[in-house]
Write an enzyme that holds these catalytic residues in place. Structure first.
Site, PDB file in Angstrom:
ATOM      1  N   GLU A  52       0.824  -1.222   0.000  1.00 29.44           N
ATOM      2  CA  GLU A  52       0.000   0.000   0.000  1.00 29.44           C
ATOM      3  C   GLU A  52       0.851   1.262   0.000  1.00 29.44           C
ATOM      4  O   GLU A  52       0.350   2.343  -0.272  1.00 29.44           O
ATOM      5  CB  GLU A  52      -0.910   0.064   1.234  1.00 29.44           C
ATOM      6  CG  GLU A  52      -1.763  -1.128   1.482  1.00 29.44           C
ATOM      7  CD  GLU A  52      -1.124  -2.050   2.509  1.00 29.44           C
ATOM      8  OE1 GLU A  52      -0.085  -2.651   2.193  1.00 29.44           O
ATOM      9  OE2 GLU A  52      -1.669  -2.167   3.610  1.00 29.44           O
ATOM     10  N   SER A  53       2.121   1.121   0.333  1.00 31.39           N
ATOM     11  CA  SER A  53       2.984   2.305   0.324  1.00 31.39           C
ATOM     12  C   SER A  53       3.225   2.794  -1.104  1.00 31.39           C
ATOM     13  O   SER A  53       3.786   3.874  -1.295  1.00 31.39           O
ATOM     14  CB  SER A  53       4.318   1.997   1.004  1.00 31.39           C
ATOM     15  OG  SER A  53       4.980   0.945   0.345  1.00 31.39           O
TER      16      SER A  53
END
Lengths: 223, 228
Positions: A52-53
């Site tokens: 998700e980064s």
């Protein structure tokens, strides 16, 4: 009595989960036991990792001394650079998740209910919580696998009839891998699929907070 | 060059932050924090701030917890409002009722910012349906699937970090810098970016620009590369 029975360690649980990852599929691993899963994906089984980064096709966690401040996962852990990576925005990261492009996510949990409700972001006694990306993953990933201990530190069942903790998602879990069993939530209830060596279905039932559906043949926990 | 968005100091770049401002702070976890701009904000006197960020505090970074400790922050909006802050100032003040803490799913926050930047009145998404996150929200069944309406989140300022910028505000990021910074750049009235490197227009191949300069108001040189 089940107190004396040996439970599987986290590495074995991670190996069991690794068997579920589809070759060529894209996988998002949560923090904790799920993070270990990448260590047990065989060289012959290519899996793409999504973070998700804003990183796709990232490697496993970086070795000490090889950390890059700009190459991290959503938990702030450093990742190993590998050929074929791509970077993108947070909006794209979650468009990929909600849009059904991420095949499997592996998450930890506080509780999973018999019909697959997931509670993993907040313990009521703390009164606070870090929701992170778990709720988006629960709602968006094609398949949600939970990897968790069968009971909490106080011995309470984490596989329950209904979750008492605040929910992350409803009916979203498709497989639960614990330190004593592999279970499948269904609309009819929690089905026992495999038991750890030395554990009978009745042993597993004894430490479970939901009535298990026990098929005629229950497999051995295979890694 | 006659026109430039380049500011000489971090303090000058945030001088007009007012009391009550909503401020987006870029960066993922401990990575790529706009440390120079946050230090300037610490020296500033604006109060009653709303801070929107990924992590509100983590080992080795004291900036946002320090702002909170100084009584400058009224509200934190974040997917990880308490991470790395077990027993720290944020949970303490939250328990006393001195600050409001709003936990927002990571992807929902990103989409609310994107909607603000794109001038969209909101988005219907599946995240949070059937949980406490769908309370008091408009819901709709789309193709038989439950969705909730998430509204845009606009900010007064975005304090961001990038790897390379030119004088007209085109930006290139490095690695996971892109995650939050590129979304937040679009969603604030005034977007301020500290950059590791700054070049003349033309220094960045237009094919490779990630954030076009239209979203960027101010550029300032980063004080130094953050340490691992």
């Amino acid at each position: 009595m089940t107190e004396d029975k040996e439970r599987l360690d986290r590495a074995i649980m991670a190996m069991r989960v690794a068997k579920e990852l589809p070759p060529g599929g894209t996988v998002n691993l949560g923090i904790g036991i799920p993070t270990l899963v990448s260590m047990f994906v065989g060289d012959d089984s290519i899996v793409f990792y999504h973070s998700e980064s804003g990183v796709l096709n990232c490697g496993p966690l970086a070795e000490d001394g090889n950390e890059d401040i700009d190459l991290i996962n959503a938990g702030g852990q450093f990742l190993e650079p590998v050929p074929g990576m791509a970077y993108f925005s947070s909006a794209d990261a979650f468009a990929m998740i909600r849009g059904g492009h991420v095949d499997v996510t592996v998450l930890g949990a506080h509780q999973v209910s018999a019909n697959g409700d997931l509670a993993n972001w907040m313990l009521p006694e703390r009164g606070v919580g870090n929701i992170g990306g778990a709720m988006d993953l629960a709602a968006g990933a094609d398949k949600v696998i939970v990897a968790m201990e069968h009971n909490d530190r106080n011995g309470n069942a984490k596989v329950v009839e209904e979750c008492s903790f605040p929910l992350t998602g409803k009916g979203c879990v498709s497989l639960v891998v614990t330190d004593v069993a592999v279970l499948e939530p269904t609309p009819d209830g929690m089905v026992l699929r495999e038991t750890a060596p030395g554990w009978s279905p009745e042993d597993v039932q004894e430490i479970t907070g939901a009535a298990l559906i026990i098929p005629e043949s229950v497999g051995e926990y295979e890694v | 060059m006659a026109f430039s968005k380049l500011y000489d100091t971090h303090d000058a770049a945030v001088a007009d932050v007012r009391d009550g401002a909503t401020i987006l702070v870029g960066g993922v976890a401990k990575s790529n924090e706009p440390s120079g701009l946050l230090s300037a904000l610490l020296r500033h006197d604006a109060t009653d701030l709303t801070i929107v960020c990924d992590f509100s505090g983590w080992d080795g970074s004291e900036t946002i917890p320090r702002l909170v400790k100084d009584g400058r922050v009224s509200r934190i909006i974040s997917p990880y409002p308490f991470l790395g802050a077990h027993g720290g100032v944020i949970p303490e003040l939250w328990e006393l009722g001195d600050i409001e803490v709003v936990a927002v799913p990571h992807g929902t926050l990103a989409e609310r910012l994107r909607a603000a930047g794109a001038g969209i009145g909101g988005v219907f998404i599946t995240t949070g349906v059937g949980t406490r996150f769908d309370m008091d929200k408009e819901s709709r069944s789309i193709d038989g699937v439950g969705h909730v309406l998430e509204t845009p989140l606009r900010a007064d300022f975005a304090l961001l970090r990038c790897h390379r910028a030119d004088g007209v505000g085109n930006l290139v990021y490095r690695g996971a810098q892109r995650g939050w910074n590129s979304v937040m750049a679009t969603a604030a009235r005034t977007t301020v970016v500290e950059s590791d490197e700054i070049g003349e227009p033309g220094a960045i191949n237009p094919e490779l620009v990630i954030t076009p300069g239209i979203y960027v108001n101010r550029i300032v040189r980063a004080a130094g590369a953050p340490a691992v």
